[in-house]
Design a protein around this motif. Structure first.
Motif, short mmCIF file in Angstrom:
data_model
loop_
_atom_site.label_atom_id
_atom_site.label_comp_id
_atom_site.label_asym_id
_atom_site.label_seq_id
_atom_site.Cartn_x
_atom_site.Cartn_y
_atom_site.Cartn_z
N ILE A 58 -6.75 -6.57 2.41
CA ILE A 58 -5.86 -5.77 2.63
C ILE A 58 -6.05 -5.90 4.34
O ILE A 58 -6.36 -6.26 5.24
N PHE A 59 -4.76 -4.99 4.95
CA PHE A 59 -4.06 -5.27 6.57
C PHE A 59 -4.13 -3.56 6.68
O PHE A 59 -4.11 -3.10 6.21
N PRO A 60 -5.40 -3.77 8.50
CA PRO A 60 -5.09 -2.26 8.63
C PRO A 60 -3.80 -1.26 9.19
O PRO A 60 -2.59 -2.16 9.04
N ASN A 61 -3.84 -0.14 9.07
CA ASN A 61 -3.39 0.61 9.53
C ASN A 61 -1.98 -0.12 10.69
O ASN A 61 -0.75 0.36 11.32
N SER A 62 -3.16 -0.10 12.06
CA SER A 62 -2.95 -0.33 12.42
C SER A 62 -2.40 -1.34 13.44
O SER A 62 -0.97 -0.86 13.81
N HIS A 86 -2.62 -8.20 -0.49
CA HIS A 86 -1.45 -7.98 -0.64
C HIS A 86 -0.13 -7.33 0.74
O HIS A 86 -1.66 -8.29 1.46
N LEU A 87 0.92 -7.88 0.85
CA LEU A 87 1.41 -7.79 2.24
C LEU A 87 1.34 -6.97 2.91
O LEU A 87 0.59 -5.32 2.58
N PRO A 88 0.91 -6.60 4.38
CA PRO A 88 0.89 -5.35 5.08
C PRO A 88 1.93 -4.52 5.35
O PRO A 88 3.16 -4.89 4.94
N ALA A 89 1.75 -3.35 5.44
CA ALA A 89 3.25 -2.54 5.33
C ALA A 89 4.13 -3.05 6.50
O ALA A 89 3.40 -1.82 7.62
N LEU A 90 5.35 -3.30 6.37
CA LEU A 90 5.56 -3.97 7.93
C LEU A 90 6.79 -3.44 8.70
O LEU A 90 8.06 -3.33 8.51
N LYS A 107 0.68 -11.69 -5.53
CA LYS A 107 1.37 -12.15 -7.07
C LYS A 107 2.66 -11.30 -7.04
O LYS A 107 3.09 -11.72 -7.24
N THR A 108 3.07 -10.65 -6.26
CA THR A 108 3.80 -9.40 -5.90
C THR A 108 4.91 -8.74 -4.75
O THR A 108 3.10 -8.59 -4.49
N VAL A 109 5.63 -8.73 -4.56
CA VAL A 109 5.54 -8.30 -3.15
C VAL A 109 6.37 -6.66 -3.77
O VAL A 109 7.86 -7.06 -4.16
N GLY A 110 6.11 -5.47 -2.69
CA GLY A 110 6.81 -4.33 -4.03
C GLY A 110 6.62 -3.20 -3.34
O GLY A 110 7.06 -3.54 -1.73
#
Length: 269
Positions: free
Chosen positions: A101-105, A125-129, A147-150
């Protein structure tokens, strides 16, 4: 010193701690993260002492995690969180990241215009951008487990499983925009990626990538569907799809080809 050009130093395994005292640096084209090895007590502590965030003038940086295999993948997650790239960054590359996972920073990089994420073998998962107001260009390649982008990618407030009932569609009049300045998206070598799966409440009030004009998708053998917002856009000018057999079919799974024929400025596929 304004620029440190170390991008061609393939054998570089770590950076000296004191290098981040060069607070006037504006371009850092390769910053190697790690290099001390697993199990070392100073491995994580040194990253904290680097005080990367204090480089308030830095505009460009590439973070390259050292190439040695490690058993504990969360070390990279801790390192990236500890480094906390400065909010001045306009361009960032993250290479060979082994966290899942990617950090929230990352969402604190309010000036970020270009982001490249490559060779992340454990990322699921991709980071929340979606809340990055300045992001214009995103390159994602070789993230082998995605597998998916959600919804987690969009970061839309109030996003839940989509409820198609009339009451839910009219329950709120607020408008939320994900990636408001986004123009270019490159997706390459995503071997497990199937497609987009957004489930959003207040569907009519949400806007996704309203300025997207260029999209390049290549070597994604399992991708079946394009996102709905792409099929409804009028801003797309260039769409490239290469080595994606399920998307390139003209019938059956490739029905999306017919749905994009209305885009007025589309020059080629």
């Amino acid at each position: 010193m304004r620029s440190l050009l170390s991008g061609e130093t393939d054998s570089l395994k770590c950076m000296p701690i004191g290098i981040l005292r060069l607070t006037n640096l504006r371009r850092f084209d390769k910053f190697v993260v790690g290099g001390e090895g697993p199990g070392n007590a100073s491995y994580f502590g040194d990253a904290m002492r680097l005080e990367f965030a204090k480089m308030k003038n830095l505009l460009l940086s590439k973070l390259s995690f050292d190439g040695e295999d490690r058993k504990v993948n969360d070390e990279d997650e801790q390192l990236l969180e500890a480094l906390h790239p400065p909010p001045s960054l306009e361009e960032l590359g993250i290479l060979y990241y082994r966290g899942s996972i990617f950090p929230n920073s990352l969402i604190s990089l309010t000036n970020l215009r270009t982001l490249k994420i490559r060779w992340g073998k454990n990322c699921e998962h991709l980071p929340a951008l979606g809340k990055l107001q300045s992001l214009e260009k995103l390159t994602i390649s070789d993230l082998r487990r995605v597998k998916t982008v959600g919804n987690e990618f969009l970061e839309l407030e109030g996003s839940t499983d989509y409820d198609p009932s009339p009451s839910s569609s009219s329950s709120s009049s607020s408008s939320v925009t994900a990636f408001p300045k986004f123009k270019s998206l490159f997706i390459w070598k995503m071997s497990e990626l199937v497609g987009w799966d957004y489930r959003i409440t207040r569907k009519d009030n949400n806007s996704i990538m309203p300025r997207l004009s260029f999209m390049d998708i290549g070597n994604c053998p399992n991708m079946k569907k394009l996102p709905n917002y792409l099929l409804q856009t009028t801003t797309m000018q260039r769409l490239k799809i290469r080595n994606c057999p399920l998307l390139q079919e003209r019938d059956g799974e490739g029905e999306d080809w017919r749905k994009i024929s209305h885009i007025p400025h589309l020059r080629g596929i």
